[in-house]
Design a protein around this motif. Sequence first.
Motif, PDB file in Angstrom:
ATOM      1  N   LEU A 124      14.356   1.374   6.228  1.00  0.00           N
ATOM      2  CA  LEU A 124      13.693   0.505   7.202  1.00  0.00           C
ATOM      3  C   LEU A 124      12.207   0.364   6.877  1.00  0.00           C
ATOM      4  O   LEU A 124      11.642  -0.722   6.992  1.00  0.00           O
ATOM      5  CB  LEU A 124      13.868   1.069   8.616  1.00  0.00           C
ATOM      6  N   MET A 125      11.598   1.447   6.470  1.00  0.00           N
ATOM      7  CA  MET A 125      10.174   1.418   6.151  1.00  0.00           C
ATOM      8  C   MET A 125       9.899   0.563   4.915  1.00  0.00           C
ATOM      9  O   MET A 125       8.967  -0.248   4.901  1.00  0.00           O
ATOM     10  CB  MET A 125       9.666   2.847   5.941  1.00  0.00           C
ATOM     11  N   ILE A 126      10.726   0.713   3.882  1.00  0.00           N
ATOM     12  CA  ILE A 126      10.508  -0.049   2.655  1.00  0.00           C
ATOM     13  C   ILE A 126      10.757  -1.530   2.895  1.00  0.00           C
ATOM     14  O   ILE A 126      10.005  -2.390   2.415  1.00  0.00           O
ATOM     15  CB  ILE A 126      11.408   0.491   1.527  1.00  0.00           C
ATOM     16  N   SER A 127      11.801  -1.864   3.645  1.00  0.00           N
ATOM     17  CA  SER A 127      12.097  -3.273   3.910  1.00  0.00           C
ATOM     18  C   SER A 127      10.977  -3.934   4.707  1.00  0.00           C
ATOM     19  O   SER A 127      10.590  -5.071   4.432  1.00  0.00           O
ATOM     20  CB  SER A 127      13.417  -3.409   4.662  1.00  0.00           C
ATOM     21  N   ARG A 128      10.420  -3.211   5.693  1.00  0.00           N
ATOM     22  CA  ARG A 128       9.311  -3.778   6.468  1.00  0.00           C
ATOM     23  C   ARG A 128       8.070  -3.934   5.587  1.00  0.00           C
ATOM     24  O   ARG A 128       7.329  -4.923   5.728  1.00  0.00           O
ATOM     25  CB  ARG A 128       9.014  -2.889   7.672  1.00  0.00           C
ATOM     26  N   ALA A 129       7.822  -2.978   4.688  1.00  0.00           N
ATOM     27  CA  ALA A 129       6.674  -3.084   3.789  1.00  0.00           C
ATOM     28  C   ALA A 129       6.808  -4.305   2.880  1.00  0.00           C
ATOM     29  O   ALA A 129       5.842  -5.047   2.664  1.00  0.00           O
ATOM     30  CB  ALA A 129       6.544  -1.814   2.957  1.00  0.00           C
ATOM     31  N   CYS A 147       4.168  -0.578  12.179  1.00  0.00           N
ATOM     32  CA  CYS A 147       4.316   0.482  13.182  1.00  0.00           C
ATOM     33  C   CYS A 147       5.694   0.442  13.847  1.00  0.00           C
ATOM     34  O   CYS A 147       6.238   1.481  14.215  1.00  0.00           O
ATOM     35  CB  CYS A 147       3.224   0.361  14.241  1.00  0.00           C
ATOM     36  N   GLY A 148       6.247  -0.749  14.010  1.00  0.00           N
ATOM     37  CA  GLY A 148       7.523  -0.877  14.712  1.00  0.00           C
ATOM     38  C   GLY A 148       8.731  -0.951  13.808  1.00  0.00           C
ATOM     39  O   GLY A 148       9.802  -1.372  14.254  1.00  0.00           O
ATOM     40  N   ALA A 149       8.595  -0.551  12.548  1.00  0.00           N
ATOM     41  CA  ALA A 149       9.694  -0.695  11.595  1.00  0.00           C
ATOM     42  C   ALA A 149      10.941   0.050  12.043  1.00  0.00           C
ATOM     43  O   ALA A 149      12.059  -0.469  11.954  1.00  0.00           O
ATOM     44  CB  ALA A 149       9.255  -0.217  10.209  1.00  0.00           C
TER      45      ALA A 149
END
Length: 256
Positions: free
Chosen positions: A120-125, A100-102
């Motif tokens: 940012l979303m892919i790296s956090r995933a 949620c905080g990516a």
Amino acid sequence: MPHDDPHADFGRAQDFGAKLRMSARLVGVVLLQDMRTRYGGRNHFGYLFGIALPVLHMSVITGFYYLRTLIAPVGESAALFAATGIAPYLLCLYPARQMCGAIAENRQLLSIPMLQPLHLMISRAILELLSAIAALLVFLCFLQSLEKDIWPNDPVEAAKAIGAAIFMGVGLGFFNLVMSAILGRFYQMAFTFLVIGLYLSAGVYFPIWSMPEDVREYAVYNPILQLVEWLRSAYYTSYEVETINPRWSSASRRRL
């Protein structure tokens, strides 16, 4: 009739490959920066805290259930029965919540022209995926030190169930990230209450067949319950798995 220029196609393929390699490098840089930002320090040892937290969570809940219920509803080990219930829940919950905080936690990185929110979303995933796998391995080693045998009767189905839990957590994390950006804290609070409801009706500490029939008819729509039942069906040969969607696993198809 005009023909495509093979040199032009090759050039487009090269451009696409170059962009893909650049995106991969950007995701790697953001991933390392995300580790430092979230867990502190100039080295990556702080990342161990991110692994230790879900491991500690699983260990405490499993230990509490073991002390409270020495006789397992299924099988010979109460600790293993609790672990097969809590592991899918946490492997799904932690990625869903942490993603949620990516963007909010790394918003300053978006000032770099080449970086996009998708990076940012892919790296956090990826980070949450690696964390979930590492936490599971550590937890299994912890259980191995307590139990004689933690190996499932069907390792392939167990791997499928664990993979499905992590995949669902990452997918739900993407959804939560978008909804949090739209609705803010209201959605996060609603998601928290939803998670509590899913947890209480997932059959983590008791078999699904011990529920009243009226409750069971609605509980089967709980995806966490499906994951728990799937994993337990891989551990216990006599475990009833009528609630599992037969399209999910070959083990359920053999039993339905």
